[in-house]
Enzyme design. Structure first.
Site, short mmCIF file in Angstrom:
data_model
loop_
_atom_site.label_atom_id
_atom_site.label_comp_id
_atom_site.label_asym_id
_atom_site.label_seq_id
_atom_site.Cartn_x
_atom_site.Cartn_y
_atom_site.Cartn_z
CD GLU A 174 -2.90 -1.15 0.14
OE1 GLU A 174 -3.54 0.01 0.24
OE2 GLU A 174 -3.47 -1.92 -0.60
CG HIS A 250 -3.56 2.72 4.45
ND1 HIS A 250 -4.27 3.41 3.41
CD2 HIS A 250 -3.44 1.36 3.83
CE1 HIS A 250 -4.42 2.67 2.35
NE2 HIS A 250 -3.92 1.56 2.55
CB CYS A 371 -4.91 10.24 2.32
SG CYS A 371 -5.20 8.85 3.56
#
Length: 448
Positions: A174, A250, A371
């Site tokens: 990720e 995450h 993000c």
């Protein structure tokens, strides 16, 4: 030689919509099917970039992807002209069309993992595009991501690019959302911190029971090998499976690091004491002094952290050695979180100031300030070798603002995604954008 941590923010794409595609991301799922505003989303992101540039931070940007991804739909059996492919997908498999229209590439913390030249064996900055294979709508991003990064960081003397890891569950990767770096100064050797949710091959590591653990230990180790990192320059830590099951998909939803500071929630990790000790020891060996800042669950619950995105913030170093925390407006709207932040900045610690940004369009889809940015540590020579077209300046900000105003819709629903005209609008916008950013041909419609 001076060195910088440059934040490259993702520019929100013209198809920004609330598809609810990300199982395990509470905000994404809870706002599914609501009407979005792509124009507002893009302008909010650009305003954050401009504000950080005005504060004296080095700021760049990453271009969005071509959406809908007609080529991906063709691979799934939809045939005909581009318009026919879109119309058939809308009629026969609307969820696949929604996935092919996702603007999730805006969250460039997932674009890649980056290791600066001070850490790597060959003295170059290394990039590995994330395969993002846990979610279909994100798994189709990495080919274009690789081309865009290659156009931004093209000088092979300074930059090395690696293809995404094998697109299988055992190597779920990720990107930088599960990676950070600690150092005394950005141009000096540091310690790279990889956080994983599960191990694909070692049953000793527990897994979450409700939501998927997207990052594997095996993927993190593979990236470290590809980047030529030394064993002494790496620490691996497991994310607490219990917090993954509470919506912490995450690590950057429960912790953020910068310089010598790790700002984290008490429940973020497994075996926290061992991990902190290892980080402290290895950071000390490269001349740094580790400063962990733990947020106790008694002050801020995991649910508070997920709803406010307190830890999905940007922790930035200022000239006087103190740090600035960039948080979303939702932090101010949560009484416990805001009270904690007031106490934190008034305590005389290293985090001295909090600045709040309105990123509602991104937040409603499950992504906050952290993000939206990919951090790249660069020395002066390397920064000079970056494609200058992607470095934020006042004229570029004005050009991009005008570009958004010309090309973006101010309302987007699921029904709008079935309009073939949207693809033409997106391609027209991106063709112009590549000229503004001097990227060359990076999109499939420009290449094929």
């Amino acid at each position: 030689m001076k060195s910088y941590e440059v934040n490259f923010d993702g520019l929100v794409g013209p198809t920004h919509n609330y598809g609810g595609l990300s199982y395990g991301n509470v905000a994404s799922q809870s706002n599914s099917q609501q009407s979005s505003n792509p124009k507002e989303a893009a302008l909010q992101g650009l305003a954050k970039m401009k504000a950080l540039m005005d504060m004296g931070f080095q700021q760049g940007m990453l271009a969005p992807q071509e959406r809908p991804d007609v080529a991906a739909l063709r691979r799934l059996g939809f045939a005909g002209s581009d318009a026919q492919v879109i119309q058939r997908a809308a009629k026969e498999a609307m969820p696949l069309l929604v996935a092919s229209c996702s603007a999730s590439s805006m969250w460039v913390a997932n674009a890649a993992t980056v290791s600066p030249s001070a850490d790597t064996a060959d003295g170059r900055v290394h990039f590995t595009a994330a395969n993002l294979n846990c979610k279909y709508h994100r798994s189709i991003e990495h080919p274009t991501t690789s081309r865009v990064l290659g156009a931004m960081f093209a000088d092979q003397q300074h930059f090395a690019h690696h293809a995404a890891l094998p697109a299988v569950a055992q190597f779920g990767d990720e990107g930088a959302a599960n990676h950070t770096r600690f150092c005394r100064a950005y141009g000096e050797a540091g310690v790279e911190f990889f956080v994983f949710g599960r191990s694909a091959f070692d049953s000793r590591y527990p897994s979450p029971q409700k939501y998927p653990a997207r990052q594997t230990l095996e993927a993190s180790r593979a990236v470290a090998r590809l980047h030529g990192l030394s064993e002494e320059g790496v620490v691996y830590a497991q994310q607490n499976p219990a917090v993954i099951d509470q919506g912490v998909f995450h690590n950057d939803v429960i912790a953020v690091g910068n310089g010598e500071v790790l700002f984290y929630h008490e429940d973020a990790f497994l075996d926290t004491d061992r991990m902190l000790a290892e980080l402290g020891d290895k950071i000390a060996k490269v001349g740094g002094k580790f400063q962990p800042v733990c947020v106790p669950r008694s002050a801020v619950t995991v649910d508070d952290a997920v709803r406010s995105y307190l830890f999905n913030s940007q922790l930035l170093s200022r000239a006087d050695g103190s740090m600035l925390l960039i948080v979303p407006e939702e932090c101010r709207g949560n009484e416990r979180v805001w009270n904690y932040l007031q106490g934190l900045t008034g305590s005389g610690g290293v985090i001295r100031e909090v600045k709040v940004f309105d990123l509602k369009q991104s937040m409603q889809n499950g992504g906050g300030p952290a993000c939206l940015r990919l951090r790249v540590a660069l020395n002066e020579t390397e920064l000079a070798a970056v494609n200058p077209g992607v470095i934020m300046t006042a004229p570029l900000y004005e050009s991009l603002t005008q570009w958004v105003e010309r090309h973006y819709r101010d309302r987007m629903t699921e029904n709008d995604l079935a309009d073939p005209q949207l693809l033409l609008e997106c391609r027209s916008a991106l063709d112009e954008l590549t000229q503004i950013l001097k990227l060359g041909a990076v999109y499939p419609f420009q290449i094929n």
